[in-house]
Design a protein around this motif. Sequence first.
Motif, PDB file in Angstrom:
ATOM      1  N   SER A 102      -2.233  -4.891   6.076  1.00 15.48           N
ATOM      2  CA  SER A 102      -2.462  -3.549   6.589  1.00 15.48           C
ATOM      3  C   SER A 102      -1.662  -2.572   5.709  1.00 15.48           C
ATOM      4  N   GLY A 103      -2.253  -2.178   4.607  1.00 17.64           N
ATOM      5  CA  GLY A 103      -1.569  -1.293   3.654  1.00 17.64           C
ATOM      6  C   GLY A 103      -0.470  -2.016   2.901  1.00 17.64           C
ATOM      7  N   ALA A 104       0.087  -1.305   1.910  1.00 16.76           N
ATOM      8  CA  ALA A 104       1.268  -1.834   1.231  1.00 16.76           C
ATOM      9  C   ALA A 104       2.391  -1.993   2.245  1.00 16.76           C
ATOM     10  N   SER A 105       2.367  -1.167   3.288  1.00 17.18           N
ATOM     11  CA  SER A 105       3.400  -1.242   4.325  1.00 17.18           C
ATOM     12  C   SER A 105       3.428  -2.638   4.952  1.00 17.18           C
ATOM     13  N   ALA A 107       2.312  -5.343   3.601  1.00 16.00           N
ATOM     14  CA  ALA A 107       2.705  -6.303   2.562  1.00 16.00           C
ATOM     15  C   ALA A 107       4.230  -6.303   2.384  1.00 16.00           C
ATOM     16  N   LEU A 108       4.833  -5.118   2.387  1.00  9.59           N
ATOM     17  CA  LEU A 108       6.296  -5.021   2.250  1.00  9.59           C
ATOM     18  C   LEU A 108       6.977  -5.721   3.418  1.00  9.59           C
ATOM     19  N   LEU A 109       6.448  -5.483   4.607  1.00 11.56           N
ATOM     20  CA  LEU A 109       7.043  -6.086   5.802  1.00 11.56           C
ATOM     21  C   LEU A 109       6.980  -7.616   5.725  1.00 11.56           C
ATOM     22  N   GLY A 128      14.377   6.475  -4.091  1.00 10.83           N
ATOM     23  CA  GLY A 128      13.300   5.498  -3.984  1.00 10.83           C
ATOM     24  C   GLY A 128      12.505   5.752  -2.711  1.00 10.83           C
ATOM     25  N   TYR A 129      11.515   4.900  -2.501  1.00 12.99           N
ATOM     26  CA  TYR A 129      10.643   5.038  -1.327  1.00 12.99           C
ATOM     27  C   TYR A 129      11.467   4.696  -0.077  1.00 12.99           C
ATOM     28  N   PRO A 130      11.614   5.639   0.852  1.00 17.16           N
ATOM     29  CA  PRO A 130      12.588   5.462   1.936  1.00 17.16           C
ATOM     30  C   PRO A 130      12.293   4.300   2.872  1.00 17.16           C
ATOM     31  N   VAL A 174      11.476  -3.021  -6.590  1.00 17.79           N
ATOM     32  CA  VAL A 174      11.204  -1.868  -7.458  1.00 17.79           C
ATOM     33  C   VAL A 174       9.768  -1.409  -7.251  1.00 17.79           C
ATOM     34  N   ALA A 175       9.505  -0.160  -7.593  1.00 17.38           N
ATOM     35  CA  ALA A 175       8.133   0.349  -7.571  1.00 17.38           C
ATOM     36  C   ALA A 175       7.848   0.946  -8.934  1.00 17.38           C
ATOM     37  N   SER A 176       6.737   0.566  -9.521  1.00 16.28           N
ATOM     38  CA  SER A 176       6.389   1.049 -10.851  1.00 16.28           C
ATOM     39  C   SER A 176       4.884   1.279 -10.909  1.00 16.28           C
ATOM     40  N   SER A 178       6.934   4.830  -9.751  1.00 12.03           N
ATOM     41  CA  SER A 178       7.751   4.990  -8.552  1.00 12.03           C
ATOM     42  C   SER A 178       7.384   6.220  -7.737  1.00 12.03           C
ATOM     43  N   ASN A 179       7.635   6.122  -6.460  1.00  4.07           N
ATOM     44  CA  ASN A 179       7.684   7.281  -5.579  1.00  4.07           C
ATOM     45  C   ASN A 179       9.165   7.460  -5.275  1.00  4.07           C
ATOM     46  N   PRO A 180       9.832   8.542  -5.616  1.00  3.67           N
ATOM     47  CA  PRO A 180       9.302   9.868  -5.910  1.00  3.67           C
ATOM     48  C   PRO A 180       9.246  10.267  -7.385  1.00  3.67           C
ATOM     49  N   ILE A 209       1.735  -0.088  -5.983  1.00  4.31           N
ATOM     50  CA  ILE A 209       0.789   0.732  -5.217  1.00  4.31           C
ATOM     51  C   ILE A 209       0.213   1.888  -6.042  1.00  4.31           C
ATOM     52  N   TYR A 210       0.971   2.373  -7.042  1.00  7.07           N
ATOM     53  CA  TYR A 210       0.448   3.495  -7.845  1.00  7.07           C
ATOM     54  C   TYR A 210      -0.218   3.022  -9.135  1.00  7.07           C
ATOM     55  N   HIS A 211      -0.443   1.729  -9.261  1.00  9.09           N
ATOM     56  CA  HIS A 211      -1.197   1.255 -10.422  1.00  9.09           C
ATOM     57  C   HIS A 211      -2.592   1.886 -10.396  1.00  9.09           C
ATOM     58  N   PHE A 235      -4.936  -0.320  -1.163  1.00 12.56           N
ATOM     59  CA  PHE A 235      -6.155   0.464  -1.385  1.00 12.56           C
ATOM     60  C   PHE A 235      -5.910   1.953  -1.109  1.00 12.56           C
ATOM     61  N   SER A 236      -4.663   2.314  -0.741  1.00 14.34           N
ATOM     62  CA  SER A 236      -4.415   3.692  -0.296  1.00 14.34           C
ATOM     63  C   SER A 236      -4.523   4.730  -1.413  1.00 14.34           C
ATOM     64  N   LYS A 237      -3.892   4.493  -2.548  1.00 12.86           N
ATOM     65  CA  LYS A 237      -3.673   5.595  -3.490  1.00 12.86           C
ATOM     66  C   LYS A 237      -4.773   5.666  -4.548  1.00 12.86           C
ATOM     67  N   TRP A 244      -7.669   3.827   5.916  1.00 10.68           N
ATOM     68  CA  TRP A 244      -8.311   2.551   6.234  1.00 10.68           C
ATOM     69  C   TRP A 244      -7.275   1.456   6.476  1.00 10.68           C
ATOM     70  N   ARG A 245      -6.040   1.725   6.099  1.00 14.95           N
ATOM     71  CA  ARG A 245      -4.893   0.835   6.282  1.00 14.95           C
ATOM     72  C   ARG A 245      -5.142  -0.548   5.689  1.00 14.95           C
ATOM     73  N   LEU A 246      -5.249  -0.561   4.375  1.00 17.02           N
ATOM     74  CA  LEU A 246      -5.537  -1.827   3.715  1.00 17.02           C
ATOM     75  C   LEU A 246      -4.768  -1.952   2.406  1.00 17.02           C
TER      76      LEU A 246
HETATM   77  C1  PLP Z   1       5.967   3.366  -3.066  1.00 10.31           C
HETATM   78  C2  PLP Z   1       5.138   3.219  -1.837  1.00 10.31           C
HETATM   79  N1  PLP Z   1       4.983   2.001  -1.295  1.00 10.31           N
HETATM   80  C3  PLP Z   1       4.253   1.812  -0.182  1.00 10.31           C
HETATM   81  C4  PLP Z   1       3.633   2.873   0.466  1.00 10.31           C
HETATM   82  C5  PLP Z   1       2.841   2.595   1.720  1.00 10.31           C
HETATM   83  O1  PLP Z   1       1.480   2.811   1.524  1.00 10.31           O
HETATM   84  P1  PLP Z   1       0.289   2.193   2.374  1.00 10.31           P
HETATM   85  O2  PLP Z   1       0.869   1.453   3.520  1.00 10.31           O
HETATM   86  O3  PLP Z   1      -0.572   3.345   2.772  1.00 10.31           O
HETATM   87  O4  PLP Z   1      -0.461   1.263   1.444  1.00 10.31           O
HETATM   88  C6  PLP Z   1       3.767   4.166  -0.060  1.00 10.31           C
HETATM   89  C7  PLP Z   1       3.153   5.332   0.618  1.00 10.31           C
HETATM   90  O5  PLP Z   1       3.368   6.471   0.292  1.00 10.31           O
HETATM   91  C8  PLP Z   1       4.535   4.343  -1.244  1.00 10.31           C
HETATM   92  O6  PLP Z   1       4.706   5.554  -1.793  1.00 10.31           O
END
Ligand code: PLP
Length: 390
Positions: A102-105, A107-109, A128-130, A174-176, A178-180, A209-211, A235-237, A244-246
Amino acid sequence: MNKKTLPLARRMRDIEPFHVMELLARARELEAQGRSIVHMEIGEPDFPTPQPICEAGIRALQKGELFYTPALGLPQLREAIAAFYQSRYGVDVPASRIVVTSGASGALLLAIAALIDPGDQVLVSDPGYPCNRHFVRLMEGNPVGVAVGAGSNYQLNPELIAQHWGDRTVAALVASPSNPTGTLIPPQQLEAMAEFAAQRGGTLIVDEIYHGLVYDGDAMTALATSENVFVINSFSKYFNMTGWRLGWLVAPAVYVREIDKLAQNIFLAAPTPSQHAALAAFEPETVAILEARRQEFRARRDYLVPALRKLGFDIPHTPQGAFYIYAGCGALTRDSFAFAYDLLERAGVAITPGIDFGAHAPERHVRFAYTRPVEQLAEGVARLTAYLGR
Ligand SMILES: Cc1ncc(COP(=O)(O)O)c(C=O)c1O
């Protein structure tokens, strides 16, 4: 009888809200009063989901394909994602290692829940992404924010990881891009970080996620460098499917059974209509739409970065991807939070104060999102120019 208070977990003290949501609520309030607001705070693409994806979703709804899928995801979608790694990066990733979430969220969890014991540490970049530090805290781990700045392209690198890795560290996240900050980690550095983590009995989690939203060449997936890293995507960005939360997770093979157990318990499965819709995300017709949008994002970046520099914002490196500019505002204010609110109230321009992204000099930074057409960004710049008295 003693009066008892209702229970609240101790961890809740460490889970902070997204300040930008409060700023957005104020912006909406002003709009309801008839004010015009230029939105440069929003972290999602302004483009609608491409039509072929919507149509695939509608077909799934009409056919009634609305039952749970397996917890690891719709087999055809896992295959389609594997094929995407082959066609886009030339990298072999077996579908068996791909978990639809359900989103990258989600996957991170799953990744963090599978890795962290109470008291374990995860290195994260600051800024970094909070949500990352909050996911770690949720699992009773300790997020260790490592200050990053212009010297390391606002990213963790092998030296920083070696310097901060401790006895309880189990992973670096890491995110690459990155946000922000929109900056990328070069593949050799990803490889060195993965190697270092492995030597210390830990692992590297790479949020990709920003690839797809990379503007000077393409980013290479960390999966090309090692089979033992966790890779997050969504699939978000790039695919414009936030609601769609995927998303998906690619896990090292030995973790798949563990992740499967977790996914069964936490989510049962990712949303079924979304998974069917996403089958159309990799079709050439869809990719053509997305690539045209990528060019539009690039044009926005190329407009906004020099315009902000001209106004006195400090942007040492042109961000290579995502749709964010993390701009130093130390020459303009000592308090980015007050600055963002004042700018909103007096000039009708919404931006995100640095405080959302960590503890390293947040008062001297703001984030601009170029998730609006160039004409609106230009209006924002005109208002900023007037506000700053330039
Ligand atoms: C770096 C990063 N990771 C993960 C997410 C979570 O995204 P989503 O759950 O919509 O895929 C975001 C959303 O802004 C993000 O910026």
